[in-house]
Write an enzyme that holds these catalytic residues in place. Structure first.
Site, PDB file in Angstrom:
ATOM      1  N   SER A 145      -2.787  17.200  37.871  1.00 53.35           N
ATOM      2  CA  SER A 145      -1.972  16.218  38.236  1.00 53.35           C
ATOM      3  C   SER A 145      -2.658  14.857  38.908  1.00 53.35           C
ATOM      4  CB  SER A 145      -1.046  16.614  39.353  1.00 53.35           C
ATOM      5  OG  SER A 145       0.168  15.605  39.650  1.00 53.35           O
TER       6      SER A 145
ATOM      7  N   HIS B 288       0.681   7.611  36.936  1.00 50.92           N
ATOM      8  CA  HIS B 288       0.902   9.120  37.192  1.00 50.92           C
ATOM      9  C   HIS B 288       0.881   9.861  36.076  1.00 50.92           C
ATOM     10  CE1 HIS B 288       3.904  12.660  36.990  1.00 50.92           C
ATOM     11  NE2 HIS B 288       3.064  13.149  37.800  1.00 50.92           N
TER      12      HIS B 288
ATOM     13  N   ASN C  14       0.622  14.180  34.710  1.00 56.50           N
ATOM     14  CA  ASN C  14       0.758  15.574  34.930  1.00 56.50           C
ATOM     15  C   ASN C  14       0.736  16.544  33.459  1.00 56.50           C
ATOM     16  OD1 ASN C  14       2.638  18.107  35.405  1.00 56.50           O
ATOM     17  ND2 ASN C  14       1.510  17.880  37.463  1.00 56.50           N
ATOM     18  N   VAL C  15      -0.035  17.650  33.567  1.00 59.51           N
ATOM     19  CA  VAL C  15       0.125  18.482  32.600  1.00 59.51           C
ATOM     20  C   VAL C  15       0.000  19.881  33.249  1.00 59.51           C
ATOM     21  CG1 VAL C  15      -0.518  17.599  30.416  1.00 59.51           C
ATOM     22  CG2 VAL C  15      -2.282  18.440  31.874  1.00 59.51           C
ATOM     23  N   ARG C  16       0.970  20.937  32.950  1.00 59.39           N
ATOM     24  CA  ARG C  16       1.062  22.155  33.730  1.00 59.39           C
ATOM     25  C   ARG C  16       1.700  23.360  32.515  1.00 59.39           C
ATOM     26  NH1 ARG C  16       5.011  18.479  34.965  1.00 59.39           N
ATOM     27  NH2 ARG C  16       7.174  18.998  34.546  1.00 59.39           N
TER      28      ARG C  16
ATOM     29  N   HIS D 240       3.218   2.812  25.959  1.00 60.08           N
ATOM     30  CA  HIS D 240       4.190   3.684  25.187  1.00 60.08           C
ATOM     31  C   HIS D 240       3.775   4.054  23.566  1.00 60.08           C
ATOM     32  CE1 HIS D 240       7.962   4.197  27.675  1.00 60.08           C
ATOM     33  NE2 HIS D 240       7.401   3.077  28.239  1.00 60.08           N
TER      34      HIS D 240
ATOM     35  N   GLY E 293       4.918  26.888  49.456  1.00 52.57           N
ATOM     36  CA  GLY E 293       3.845  26.884  50.495  1.00 52.57           C
ATOM     37  C   GLY E 293       2.472  26.290  50.037  1.00 52.57           C
ATOM     38  N   GLY E 294       2.420  25.430  49.229  1.00 52.41           N
ATOM     39  CA  GLY E 294       1.071  24.801  48.514  1.00 52.41           C
ATOM     40  C   GLY E 294       0.287  24.219  49.561  1.00 52.41           C
TER      41      GLY E 294
END
Length: 311
Positions: free
Chosen positions: A94, A108, A110-112, A147, A260-261
Site C-alpha cells: 500500500s 494512492h 494498493n494491491v493485496r 485513467h 490490531g495492526g
C-alpha cells in the site's frame, strides 16, 4: 494459493517503486522492518518504506505487510458474512504520496491478497487493489493520462473491467458525509475471486505494474510549477478531505486498526500539514473553484480526446 509467489512479487514491486521515486526526489526512503511474534492477535512481518521532507515528496510511504490472524475483523467480512470469525492471512503493498507542490496530486495505490480459512471448509482466496488520484489543482491532461494507463492495464483481463472498476472507484472514494468525491478516481476492486488464483494474481500484478507509468509522468510534468502561500493553503484545506475519508470510510484503515495492526504503518497515509475551515467555499471563477466544478465529478477521462499538455 501460492503465498510465496505473491509475497515475492509484492516485495519486488515495493522495491521497484521505491527506487523509481528516489530517482525523482533525490532522497532515500527510510526502511523500517517489523515482526509480530506468534501468540498475539496478529503474527507476521512487514517492511515500511517512508520519505519525509524530500524536495518533491513532503511525505510518502510504500508499505509491505504479510500477517496472519485468528479472526477476520468486521471490515474484511462486510461482503462475506459467512466468513465471520474465520482465521485469515493477508499480504499486500500500500502506498500514499503527498508531494510538496500543490500542482502535483496526491496518489494512492494498493494491491493485496486475502486468504480466509473457515474451519472444516476449503480456503477462500480473493484479491483487491487499485489506484486513485487526488489533485488540488486540476489538469485535464493528467486525469486523462492516469485513467488511460489504468484502462490499458486492465484491458488484457477483459474490456468490461475498466468501466466496472472505474465506477467502483468513483463510488468508493466518496465522502458521503459531504456528498463529495475525494479526487478524480481511478480504479478499485475488492473481493475478486473470479477465475481462481492465477486469474486474480495476474490482475493484481497488472495493477501494481501500471502504477509508475500512471503517476510519474504527472510528477515530472508539474513539479517545477511555481506556487505560493495561496496554493499551499488550499492544498492543506483539501488534504483535510483526505484525512476525513481515511479515518471514516476507508476499509483498509479500518481493517488495520480493527485487526490490531501496526499503527505507524497504517496511518502513514496521513498528510503532514492539514487545515479545516468552517463552511468555506472558493470564490467563483478561481482555479480552486474549477477543481469542484470540473474535476470533482465523474467523467469518462480515458475516453476523452487528450487536451494540450499544459491543461
Amino acid at each position: 494459493m501460492n503465498t510465496q509467489a505473491v509475497r515475492d512479487y509484492l516485495l519486488e514491486l515495493q522495491q521497484r517503486i521505491v527506487t523509481a521515486l528516489e530517482g525523482v526526489d533525490g532522497n532515500a526512503f527510510a526502511s523500517d522492518g517489523w515482526t509480530r511474534e506468534p501468540g498475539g492477535r496478529l503474527e507476521g512481518d512487514g517492511l515500511s518504506r517512508l520519505i519525509e521532507g524530500g524536495p518533491v515528496f513532503e511525505r510518502g510511504g510504500v508499505n509491505f505487510s504479510h500477517v496472519k490472524g485468528r479472526v477476520l475483523p468486521p471490515s474484511a467480512t462486510q461482503h462475506r458474512p459467512e466468513l465471520a470469525g474465520a482465521p485469515f492471512e493477508a499480504l499486500g503493498v500500500s502506498l500514499v504520496l503527498h508531494p510538496h507542490n500543490p500542482f502535483v496530486p496526491t496518489v494512492h495505490m494498493n494491491v493485496r491478497a486475502f486468504i480466509a480459512l473457515p474451519p472444516g471448509l476449503p480456503a477462500v482466496t480473493w484479491f483487491g487493489g487499485g489506484m486513485d488520484l487526488t489533485p488540488y489543482y486540476g489538469y485535464e491532461r493528467d486525469a486523462q493520462h492516469f485513467h488511460r494507463v489504468c484502462r490499458d492495464a486492465l484491458q488484457p483481463h477483459g474490456t468490461e473491467l475498466y468501466p466496472k472498476f472505474k465506477a467502483w472507484c468513483d463510488d468508493y472514494f466518496f465522502l458521503k458525509h459531504r456528498q463529495e468525491p475525494r479526487g478524480i478516481g481511478g480504479i478499485f476492486f475488492d473481493d475478486f475471486a473470479e477465475g481462481g488464483f492465477d486469474t486474480g494474481f495476474a490482475l493484481m500484478r497488472s495493477v501494481g505494474d501500471a502504477f509508475l507509468a500512471a503517476y510519474l509522468p504527472i510528477v515530472e510534468r508539474r513539479q517545477g510549477y511555481a506556487y505560493g502561500e495561496r496554493e499551499r493553503d488550499f492544498q492543506a484545506y483539501r488534504r483535510g478531505r483526505y484525512v476525513e475519508f481515511n479515518l471514516v470510510w476507508d476499509r483498509g484503515t479500518l481493517f488495520g486498526l480493527q485487526s490490531g495492526g501496526r499503527t505507524e504503518s497504517i496511518l502513514m497515509s496521513m498528510p503532514p500539514q492539514v487545515k479545516w475551515r468552517y463552511d468555506w467555499a472558493p470564490e467563483p471563477g478561481t482555479p480552486e473553484a474549477k477543481l469542484y466544478s470540473d474535476f470533482l465529478r465523474p467523467r469518462d477521462w480515458a475516453g476523452e480526446t487528450p487536451t494540450a499538455l499544459w491543461l
